[in-house]
Design a protein around this motif. Structure first.
Motif, mmCIF file in Angstrom:
data_model
loop_
_atom_site.group_PDB
_atom_site.id
_atom_site.type_symbol
_atom_site.label_atom_id
_atom_site.label_comp_id
_atom_site.label_asym_id
_atom_site.label_seq_id
_atom_site.Cartn_x
_atom_site.Cartn_y
_atom_site.Cartn_z
ATOM 1 N N ARG A 1 0.351 5.775 -0.323
ATOM 2 C CA ARG A 1 -0.630 6.844 -0.224
ATOM 3 C C ARG A 1 -0.057 8.124 -0.786
ATOM 4 O O ARG A 1 1.154 8.323 -0.828
ATOM 5 N N ASP B 1 -3.007 11.408 8.076
ATOM 6 C CA ASP B 1 -3.181 10.172 7.308
ATOM 7 C C ASP B 1 -4.118 10.373 6.116
ATOM 8 O O ASP B 1 -4.294 9.452 5.303
ATOM 9 N N GLN C 1 -10.049 6.959 -1.344
ATOM 10 C CA GLN C 1 -9.830 8.142 -0.518
ATOM 11 C C GLN C 1 -10.050 7.824 0.951
ATOM 12 O O GLN C 1 -11.058 7.201 1.335
ATOM 13 N N ARG D 1 4.072 10.415 -3.590
ATOM 14 C CA ARG D 1 3.509 9.143 -3.151
ATOM 15 C C ARG D 1 4.419 8.546 -2.070
ATOM 16 O O ARG D 1 5.647 8.514 -2.208
ATOM 17 N N ALA E 1 -5.340 10.953 2.677
ATOM 18 C CA ALA E 1 -4.670 10.747 1.393
ATOM 19 C C ALA E 1 -5.500 9.799 0.542
ATOM 20 O O ALA E 1 -6.474 9.200 1.024
ATOM 21 N N GLY F 1 -7.060 3.554 -6.520
ATOM 22 C CA GLY F 1 -6.971 4.380 -5.322
ATOM 23 C C GLY F 1 -8.295 4.515 -4.606
ATOM 24 O O GLY F 1 -9.368 4.471 -5.229
ATOM 25 N N TRP G 1 0.839 -1.186 0.000
ATOM 26 C CA TRP G 1 0.000 0.000 0.000
ATOM 27 C C TRP G 1 0.882 1.248 0.000
ATOM 28 O O TRP G 1 1.878 1.313 0.728
ATOM 29 N N TYR H 1 -5.234 6.255 -1.010
ATOM 30 C CA TYR H 1 -4.459 5.052 -0.734
ATOM 31 C C TYR H 1 -4.525 4.121 -1.942
ATOM 32 O O TYR H 1 -5.608 3.835 -2.464
ATOM 33 N N TYR H 2 -3.352 3.647 -2.353
ATOM 34 C CA TYR H 2 -3.238 2.804 -3.525
ATOM 35 C C TYR H 2 -2.683 1.427 -3.155
ATOM 36 O O TYR H 2 -1.691 1.336 -2.419
#
Length: 123
Positions: A38, A89, A118, A45, A91, A116, A36, A93-94
């Motif tokens: 973000r 925190d 949110q 990133r 962001a 991604g 993961w 998240y991918y």
């Protein structure tokens, strides 16, 4: 065609928890690293966590002790349990897959990415 689909993002107050999930399909992932990252607005990133082929997990310094990554090798899924969330925190998240069994903290080594999800943490 490899596809990564994230779910579980949302809004939460500071101190709360969220769980993100990522389902991988279209390939063989047992020998890969899954992780993961973000990205917050205006920032680069950032590495969050990864699980390598052996099952060992690694975390970015900013999330150690608060986030837990887990992986289901049979289902090709990787989850991120996020506790004690803070506004920083916030962001997108991918989820990502690195074909190397070890992966890294560098986003450029990951070949596949999800769209991604949110995460927004309010104070």
């Amino acid at each position: 065609q490899v596809q990564l689909v994230e779910s579980g993002g949302g809004s939460v107050q500071a101190g709360g928890s969220l769980r993100l999930s990522c389902a991988a399909s279209g390939g063989s992932f047992s020998n890969t690293a899954m992780g993961w990252f973000r990205q917050a607005p205006g920032k680069e990133r950032e590495f969050v966590a990864r699980v390598i082929r052996s099952g060992n997990a690694y975390y970015g310094d900013s999330v150690k002790g608060r986030f837990t990554i887990s992986r289901d090798y049979a289902k090709d899924t990787v989850d991120l349990q996020m506790n004690s969330l803070q506004p920083e925190d916030t962001a997108i998240y991918y989820c990502a897959v690195d074909e190397s069994p070890y992966g890294s903290q560098r986003s450029e080594t990951y070949e596949y990415w999800g769209q991604g999800t949110q995460v927004t943490v309010s104070s």
